[in-house]
Design a protein around this motif. Structure first.
Motif, short mmCIF file in Angstrom:
data_model
loop_
_atom_site.label_atom_id
_atom_site.label_comp_id
_atom_site.label_asym_id
_atom_site.label_seq_id
_atom_site.Cartn_x
_atom_site.Cartn_y
_atom_site.Cartn_z
N UNK A 279 0.84 -1.20 0.00
CA UNK A 279 0.00 0.00 0.00
C UNK A 279 0.87 1.25 0.00
N UNK A 280 0.34 2.32 -0.59
CA UNK A 280 0.99 3.63 -0.56
C UNK A 280 -0.02 4.62 -0.01
N UNK A 281 0.16 5.02 1.25
CA UNK A 281 -0.84 5.87 1.89
C UNK A 281 -2.12 5.09 2.11
N UNK A 282 -3.21 5.60 1.54
CA UNK A 282 -4.51 4.95 1.70
C UNK A 282 -4.94 4.16 0.46
N UNK A 283 -4.02 3.98 -0.47
CA UNK A 283 -4.36 3.30 -1.72
C UNK A 283 -3.40 2.14 -1.97
N UNK A 284 -3.87 1.11 -2.70
CA UNK A 284 -2.95 0.02 -3.07
C UNK A 284 -1.81 0.56 -3.92
N UNK A 285 -0.61 0.05 -3.70
CA UNK A 285 0.54 0.46 -4.50
C UNK A 285 0.48 -0.25 -5.84
N UNK A 286 0.27 0.50 -6.90
CA UNK A 286 0.10 -0.09 -8.22
C UNK A 286 1.44 -0.31 -8.91
N UNK A 287 1.42 -1.13 -9.95
CA UNK A 287 2.62 -1.35 -10.75
C UNK A 287 3.11 -0.04 -11.35
N UNK A 288 2.17 0.80 -11.80
CA UNK A 288 2.55 2.06 -12.41
C UNK A 288 3.32 2.94 -11.43
N UNK A 289 2.80 3.06 -10.18
CA UNK A 289 3.46 3.91 -9.19
C UNK A 289 4.79 3.32 -8.74
N UNK A 290 4.82 1.99 -8.57
CA UNK A 290 6.01 1.35 -8.01
C UNK A 290 7.13 1.19 -9.03
#
Length: 353
Positions: free
Chosen positions: A81-92
């Motif tokens: 997770x990133x903050x309050x949202x799932x950590x997506x492939x795009x963000x990671x």
């Protein structure tokens, strides 16, 4: 997903108030094993695990994610997770610097995304006897066709089209793409080889056991037959044999210098002791599938690692110094609780994964 997030937050809160893990003091005066610098290299700053279903890949992903977390390497893992949202492939992965340190160990087959998002990725594969892998697949996915199970490993390896039935072409792609392997039937050897190759204490590669199962989920396993499937499995068998040969070559280099087999036996005894401290969960009673699952907590794993590293004192030579790897970094994390199952039954012969 909301429930998963709640579990993660709860586990984090629990970790914050978890009492100190007390391990028995270990006294060992064994002679250090010196590992020459020409046989080793540091952990790569960029790493990709091609996570193939039914090959012990979730255990490998958990292990690598744990190594990354304890070294503060950004790592894309299932359930992150990133903050309050799932950590997506795009963000990671996609939105992070191409040349920066980052690991990817979640389900995603080999492909152009590795070259597009990594400057120099060290790509690791997982392999298993194709017949055993397919049996494990169909036992847990009885409604999916055998053809999907027969081809899924080659798909994840990035082998497509006519190459799937052309062993020579498939192996050419494999050799170019993959730098290292974890072989399920030889998992303990794979773990020790990985530790030695990357200057790690053996305690660092004791696997986080949260998916060691006592039986298949489905009693009636379909039988997969057909010429097309046999051709796919033959190509996969060649990949599996290549991975095993590469492991042989790595261990052979270390055997020229010291007794690797003794290290493997000591590692296996430590793993057996760690497993003996685990508990079996009744999955049916807890609403988490069928059969049983062996769970080993962080304290048992940490204590087993400390005892193992006291017994096997590795000293890694580098170009300018000798690095002592007898100390295990503190702070076992809780990632192992959040990896969804693509587990496989353990191989015969008492091997662990």
């Amino acid at each position: 997903m909301a429930r998963l997030r709640h579990i993660i937050l709860l586990a984090t809160a629990t970790a914050a108030v978890k009492p100190q893990c007390a391990c028995n003091e270990v006294y060992d005066h064994s002679k250090p094993v010196t590992v020459p610098s020409n046989l080793t290299s540091p952990l790569p700053k960029q790493l990709v695990l091609v996570k193939v279903p039914e090959t012990g890949s979730s255990t490998t992903a958990q292990l690598l994610a744990d190594l990354a977390a304890r070294r503060q390497i950004p790592c894309w893992v299932p359930g992150a997770w990133k903050g309050n949202e799932p950590l997506t492939f795009e963000d990671a992965i996609e939105k992070t610097p191409k040349h920066g340190p980052k690991w990817a160990v979640a389900h995603r087959g080999a492909g152009d995304w590795i070259r597009d998002n990594f400057n120099q990725a060290f790509v690791i594969g997982t392999a298993r006897s194709p017949e055993a892998r397919l049996r494990s697949w169909v036992s847990k996915h009885p409604k999916r066709p055998c053809q999907q199970g027969a081809s899924i490993a080659l798909k994840f390896y990035g082998i497509a089209g006519a190459s799937r039935t052309n062993t020579t072409e498939a192996l050419s792609q494999i050799q170019e793409r993959f730098k290292s392997w974890f072989v399920l039937e030889r998992y303990n050897e794979s773990l020790v080889a990985f530790a030695l190759k990357h200057r790690l204490p053996l305690g660092d590669v004791l696997p986080p056991l949260s998916k060691y199962h006592g039986g298949s989920r489905h009693r009636d396993t379909p039988t997969c037959e057909g010429n097309a499937m046999r051709k796919l499995l033959a190509t996969e068998a060649a990949v599996h044999a290549h991975a095993s040969r590469q492991l042989d070559e790595t261990l052979a280099e270390f055997r020229k210098v010291f007794d690797v087999d003794s290290l493997i036996r000591t590692f296996e005894r430590a793993l057996d002791g760690m497993m003996a401290r685990g508990t079996w969960r009744n999955n049916t009673a807890t609403g988490m599938g069928t059969g049983t699952t062996l769970l080993v907590d962080d304290c048992a794993r940490s204590c087993a690692a400390q005892a193992l590293d006291a017994k096997v004192r590795l000293r890694y030579q580098t170009t300018d110094e000798v690095k002592d790897a007898s100390e295990t970094p503190a702070g076992w994390n809780f990632l192992k609780q959040y990896f969804p199952g693509d587990e496989a039954r353990p191989p015969k012969g008492g091997g662990h994964w």
